[in-house]
Write a protein that holds these residues in place. Structure first.
Motif, PDB file in Angstrom:
ATOM      1  N   VAL A  23       0.838  -1.208   0.000  1.00 56.39           N
ATOM      2  CA  VAL A  23       0.000   0.000   0.000  1.00 56.39           C
ATOM      3  C   VAL A  23       0.871   1.256   0.000  1.00 56.39           C
ATOM      4  O   VAL A  23       0.616   2.183  -0.780  1.00 56.39           O
ATOM      5  CB  VAL A  23      -1.004  -0.022   1.179  1.00 56.39           C
ATOM      6  CG1 VAL A  23      -1.714   1.327   1.314  1.00 56.39           C
ATOM      7  CG2 VAL A  23      -2.017  -1.148   0.996  1.00 56.39           C
ATOM      8  N   PRO A  24       1.930   1.345   0.831  1.00 56.00           N
ATOM      9  CA  PRO A  24       2.783   2.542   0.761  1.00 56.00           C
ATOM     10  C   PRO A  24       3.414   2.742  -0.627  1.00 56.00           C
ATOM     11  O   PRO A  24       3.522   3.874  -1.095  1.00 56.00           O
ATOM     12  CB  PRO A  24       3.854   2.279   1.827  1.00 56.00           C
ATOM     13  CG  PRO A  24       3.184   1.381   2.810  1.00 56.00           C
ATOM     14  CD  PRO A  24       2.292   0.492   1.983  1.00 56.00           C
ATOM     15  N   GLN A  25       3.816   1.656  -1.292  1.00 56.65           N
ATOM     16  CA  GLN A  25       4.362   1.784  -2.652  1.00 56.65           C
ATOM     17  C   GLN A  25       3.295   2.320  -3.601  1.00 56.65           C
ATOM     18  O   GLN A  25       3.575   3.196  -4.423  1.00 56.65           O
ATOM     19  CB  GLN A  25       4.875   0.436  -3.165  1.00 56.65           C
ATOM     20  CG  GLN A  25       6.177  -0.018  -2.562  1.00 56.65           C
ATOM     21  CD  GLN A  25       6.547  -1.418  -3.008  1.00 56.65           C
ATOM     22  OE1 GLN A  25       5.730  -2.341  -2.975  1.00 56.65           O
ATOM     23  NE2 GLN A  25       7.791  -1.584  -3.441  1.00 56.65           N
ATOM     24  N   GLU A  28       2.758   5.983  -3.005  1.00 57.90           N
ATOM     25  CA  GLU A  28       3.908   6.748  -3.500  1.00 57.90           C
ATOM     26  C   GLU A  28       3.881   6.845  -5.028  1.00 57.90           C
ATOM     27  O   GLU A  28       4.174   7.896  -5.600  1.00 57.90           O
ATOM     28  CB  GLU A  28       5.195   6.092  -3.013  1.00 57.90           C
ATOM     29  CG  GLU A  28       6.414   6.963  -3.153  1.00 57.90           C
ATOM     30  CD  GLU A  28       7.670   6.354  -2.537  1.00 57.90           C
ATOM     31  OE1 GLU A  28       8.752   6.897  -2.835  1.00 57.90           O
ATOM     32  OE2 GLU A  28       7.587   5.362  -1.781  1.00 57.90           O
ATOM     33  N   MET A  29       3.519   5.755  -5.690  1.00 57.02           N
ATOM     34  CA  MET A  29       3.396   5.784  -7.155  1.00 57.02           C
ATOM     35  C   MET A  29       2.297   6.749  -7.576  1.00 57.02           C
ATOM     36  O   MET A  29       2.462   7.497  -8.544  1.00 57.02           O
ATOM     37  CB  MET A  29       3.123   4.378  -7.708  1.00 57.02           C
ATOM     38  CG  MET A  29       4.334   3.489  -7.698  1.00 57.02           C
ATOM     39  SD  MET A  29       4.068   1.922  -8.561  1.00 57.02           S
ATOM     40  CE  MET A  29       2.996   1.074  -7.424  1.00 57.02           C
ATOM     41  N   ILE A  57       9.334  -0.875 -10.822  1.00 55.99           N
ATOM     42  CA  ILE A  57       9.496   0.289  -9.955  1.00 55.99           C
ATOM     43  C   ILE A  57      10.959   0.727 -10.003  1.00 55.99           C
ATOM     44  O   ILE A  57      11.867  -0.075  -9.793  1.00 55.99           O
ATOM     45  CB  ILE A  57       9.057  -0.013  -8.511  1.00 55.99           C
ATOM     46  CG1 ILE A  57       7.552  -0.327  -8.494  1.00 55.99           C
ATOM     47  CG2 ILE A  57       9.395   1.149  -7.585  1.00 55.99           C
ATOM     48  CD1 ILE A  57       7.003  -0.657  -7.116  1.00 55.99           C
ATOM     49  N   LEU A  58      11.147   2.010 -10.303  1.00 58.18           N
ATOM     50  CA  LEU A  58      12.474   2.622 -10.340  1.00 58.18           C
ATOM     51  C   LEU A  58      12.635   3.411  -9.044  1.00 58.18           C
ATOM     52  O   LEU A  58      11.831   4.296  -8.752  1.00 58.18           O
ATOM     53  CB  LEU A  58      12.589   3.541 -11.558  1.00 58.18           C
ATOM     54  CG  LEU A  58      13.917   4.250 -11.786  1.00 58.18           C
ATOM     55  CD1 LEU A  58      15.043   3.243 -12.021  1.00 58.18           C
ATOM     56  CD2 LEU A  58      13.806   5.202 -12.975  1.00 58.18           C
ATOM     57  N   ILE A  66      10.478   6.127  -4.585  1.00 61.14           N
ATOM     58  CA  ILE A  66      10.139   5.756  -5.953  1.00 61.14           C
ATOM     59  C   ILE A  66      10.250   6.996  -6.827  1.00 61.14           C
ATOM     60  O   ILE A  66       9.662   8.038  -6.509  1.00 61.14           O
ATOM     61  CB  ILE A  66       8.723   5.156  -6.018  1.00 61.14           C
ATOM     62  CG1 ILE A  66       8.681   3.838  -5.234  1.00 61.14           C
ATOM     63  CG2 ILE A  66       8.291   4.951  -7.468  1.00 61.14           C
ATOM     64  CD1 ILE A  66       7.286   3.244  -5.074  1.00 61.14           C
ATOM     65  N   ILE A  67      10.998   6.872  -7.917  1.00 63.54           N
ATOM     66  CA  ILE A  67      11.155   8.006  -8.823  1.00 63.54           C
ATOM     67  C   ILE A  67      10.591   7.690 -10.207  1.00 63.54           C
ATOM     68  O   ILE A  67      10.599   8.548 -11.094  1.00 63.54           O
ATOM     69  CB  ILE A  67      12.629   8.434  -8.937  1.00 63.54           C
ATOM     70  CG1 ILE A  67      13.495   7.249  -9.364  1.00 63.54           C
ATOM     71  CG2 ILE A  67      13.119   9.026  -7.637  1.00 63.54           C
ATOM     72  CD1 ILE A  67      14.648   7.630 -10.204  1.00 63.54           C
TER      73      ILE A  67
END
Length: 181
Positions: A23-25, A28-29, A57-58, A66-67
């Protein structure tokens, strides 16, 4: 400005099956996504992401954030009566400061090759929605046969694109114009 060689070792790109994305990823995305795309509410983003097979994911390893990311979806399509695999790379976004970095492309190519090795007797097709010439150049510079092509009208690939798009966007794809409404 842009990506420099100094940034090279601080980045990592990895494929995640969609069910393993935290969920945090995901949040962030979404935060990154809304910086570059309009009308991208969280509910629609999450629902759309849930339809994907996975995501690349980069990450900036030093800043631990995450960028960039790019989605991956697999669909079954028909090719001359045989079962083929369609790969759809959907939403892709990279922070502007990292434009020019090739880590996502390398991860995608590796995943594409390993997928083909997994299915050696099955045709594998890549569907790429192109909004501009740089994205279109990925097809022209890396593949012998692609659709659409300004040089050759490939009816077989055209039919596969129609099938892909009808599956992925049943309410939005217009086969006559070959555009998503």
């Amino acid at each position: 400005e842009g990506f420099t060689m100094q940034n090279k070792n601080r980045l990592s790109s990895r494929f995640y099956a969609i069910k393993t994305v935290s969920v945090p990823q995901l949040l962030e995305m979404h935060e990154l996504f809304i910086q570059y795309y309009n009308n991208a509410d969280l509910e629609t983003f999450v629902k759309d992401m849930g339809k994907k097979t996975g995501v690349f994911i980069l990450e900036d390893k030093i800043e631990k954030r995450i960028i960039g990311f790019s989605t991956w979806t697999e669909v079954n399509v028909s090719r001359n009566g045989s079962n083929a695999l369609g790969i759809f790379s959907g939403d892709t976004v990279i922070e502007k400061a990292y434009w020019g970095n090739k880590d996502l492309q390398k991860s995608f190519a590796k995943k594409l090759f390993t997928t083909k090795l997994k299915y050696p007797n099955r045709s594998v097709f890549w569907l790429l929605i192109s909004k501009g010439y740089k994205t279109y150049l990925l097809l022209t510079n890396n593949f012998q046969n692609f659709y659409p092509s300004y040089q050759v009208h490939n009816q077989e690939l055209e039919a596969i694109v129609d099938e892909y798009c009808t599956q992925l966007y049943p309410a939005a794809y217009c086969q006559k114009s070959r555009l998503k409404n």
